[in-house]
Enzyme design. Structure first.
Site, PDB file in Angstrom:
ATOM      1  N   LEU A 129      -3.366  -6.130  -9.843  1.00  8.81           N
ATOM      2  CA  LEU A 129      -3.533  -7.585  -9.811  1.00  8.81           C
ATOM      3  C   LEU A 129      -3.406  -8.172  -8.407  1.00  8.81           C
ATOM      4  O   LEU A 129      -3.458  -9.386  -8.241  1.00  8.81           O
ATOM      5  CB  LEU A 129      -2.487  -8.249 -10.713  1.00  8.81           C
ATOM      6  CG  LEU A 129      -2.569  -7.912 -12.205  1.00  8.81           C
ATOM      7  CD1 LEU A 129      -1.430  -8.588 -12.952  1.00  8.81           C
ATOM      8  CD2 LEU A 129      -3.905  -8.347 -12.789  1.00  8.81           C
ATOM      9  N   ARG A 130      -3.261  -7.306  -7.407  1.00  8.16           N
ATOM     10  CA  ARG A 130      -3.122  -7.836  -6.047  1.00  8.16           C
ATOM     11  C   ARG A 130      -4.353  -8.639  -5.640  1.00  8.16           C
ATOM     12  O   ARG A 130      -4.239  -9.665  -4.972  1.00  8.16           O
ATOM     13  CB  ARG A 130      -2.895  -6.693  -5.053  1.00  8.16           C
ATOM     14  CG  ARG A 130      -1.496  -6.101  -5.083  1.00  8.16           C
ATOM     15  CD  ARG A 130      -1.223  -5.298  -3.810  1.00  8.16           C
ATOM     16  NE  ARG A 130       0.096  -4.684  -3.862  1.00  8.16           N
ATOM     17  CZ  ARG A 130       0.318  -3.403  -4.081  1.00  8.16           C
ATOM     18  NH1 ARG A 130      -0.708  -2.595  -4.291  1.00  8.16           N
ATOM     19  NH2 ARG A 130       1.536  -2.916  -4.094  1.00  8.16           N
TER      20      ARG A 130
END
Length: 426
Positions: free
Chosen positions: A318-319
């Protein structure tokens, strides 16, 4: 491995003292000595760098919001990568630090305080402060892990019973910029250590059962030439943004940059003074953007769009989603607005995702172009309408062929290609 001298000291302490060792922390800090050399040559002004707009924007956005996670700049040699990074520090405001502190500790914010300063702050002691320039620390290729993270004097710990800590480069970079030139040539283990500290904002030193934790909050910037090697995908993902730069091809910009460079080398101080007003205006704009950042809003619809694009591109983790949200808000704050639009996301999304996609060496389309094409597809109503109509026609043709008993043509098959055996007659 302990040295022979350290082992002897340990034996002497065991024989001469029955009680436990003291655990007082001592931090070695160097005292500034007036230099006898000539004054340092000023950096080439950031506002005079021609072209490379994507690189300059990524650097400025990380100044507005350091939580973006830094920038990786890859490109040919001689494309102003190092010049831009060293010039960036002149855009940052001066900071207040505790006098004599090795960690650039803030006199008011405990999150940015070293262990000694934090203890003094909690005891209610008045902390003397000085004002310094935002530090820029360059990490050399030959640096060791002890030089980067800091180390502990084992002999002093054993003979005197104190933790004598020698701060490393991460301590010096606290509240500043850490720049790694030729990051793709640095040992992967050292890069991982630096990126871990950049992400967590803390550096932990573990030596011989002694543990010291200090703040290490900095803007991580790496640069390199892709012809000399690539970073592992696990390390690429740790950088917030990534940009690719190339040699200027615009004749006007190229000529202007050469003229400015010659004027700068002839008289650096006079050249820097000539563009001081532009530099000051940009510095003020960055400071105003940092103050405005918390007030910037982004709608839920745009956040869903960001996550949809990341999902369609098979971005791991999810970065990518988080960085796009932060970069878009930083861009809005930098330009003096309060609401994120689709155009803002389009301007930053390629730089946030192009290093996070799985690379296919046989694919002629680079990752940044793939991201831009997908964004255009999902945000342009006309394209969406044409794709929906094409999909509807395909489904109708498949249904018609099935009704007539014709074998269904495989997806992507060329005209005239064999469609398989006909269905058996009953």
């Amino acid at each position: 491995m302990q040295s022979l001298q350290g082992q002897r000291a340990f034996t002497a302490v065991r024989q001469g003292r029955a009680g436990p060792l003291r655990t007082r922390l001592v931090v070695r800090s160097s005292v500034a000595v007036p230099s006898t050399k000539a004054a340092k040559k000023p950096n080439f002004p950031f506002v005079k760098i021609q072209g490379q707009e994507e690189m300059k924007l990524a650097l400025l956005l990380n100044v507005v919001d350091p939580n973006i996670g830094g920038v990786l700049v890859m490109g040919d040699r001689g494309t102003a990568k190092s010049v831009a990074v060293r010039a960036l520090v002149d855009m940052l405001p001066d900071i207040d630090v505790v006098e004599g502190d090795a960690f650039n500790s803030s006199p008011t914010d405990p999150k940015f305080m070293g262990p000694d300063t934090l203890q003094r702050f909690r005891n209610g002691e008045k902390l003397p402060t000085v004002r310094i320039r935002t530090p820029l620390v360059e990490l050399p290729l030959g640096a060791t892990e002890d030089r980067i993270c800091g180390t502990i004097d084992i002999e002093k710990a054993l003979t005197q019973g104190i933790k004598a800590y020698e701060p490393g480069l991460l301590a010096k970079a606290n509240r500043g910029i850490l720049y790694v030139d030729e990051v793709n040539l640095l040992d992967d283990g050292l890069v991982d250590v630096v990126l871990d500290s950049s992400a967590s904002g803390l550096n932990t030193v573990e030596r011989e059962g002694v543990s010291i934790v200090h703040p290490a909050r900095f803007i991580m910037i790496g640069s390199g030439n892709p012809q000399e090697g690539e970073l592992r995908p696990q390390l690429l993902d740790r950088f917030g943004m990534s940009v690719n730069v190339s040699t200027l091809q615009d004749t006007k910009q190229r000529t202007q940059l050469v003229m400015d460079r010659l004027a700068y080398e002839a008289d650096p101080d006079a050249f820097v003074d000539s563009c001081k007003a532009e530099q000051t205006a940009l510095t003020d704009k960055l400071e105003a953007a940092r103050q405005r950042l918390r007030a910037v809003k982004i709608s839920e619809e745009l956040q869903i769009l960001i996550s949809d694009i990341c999902s369609r591109l098979d971005v791991d983790g999810l970065r990518g989603d988080i960085v796009i949200n932060r970069a878009a808000k930083a861009l809005v704050a930098f330009e003096g607005r309060s609401e994120v639009t689709k155009n803002d996301i389009e301007r930053v999304i390629s730089g946030c995702l192009n290093h996070r996609l799985r690379k296919d060496p046989l694919d002629p389309i680079d990752s940044g172009t793939k991201v831009a094409i997908l964004f255009k597809r999902l945000t342009d109503p006309e394209i969406m309408k044409r794709e929906a109509e094409a999909q509807k026609k395909k489904e109708e043709a498949a249904a018609k062929a099935k009704a007539e008993g014709k074998p269904e043509r495989p997806t992507g098959a060329k005209a005239g290609a064999w469609a398989g055996l006909p269905p058996a007659r009953r």
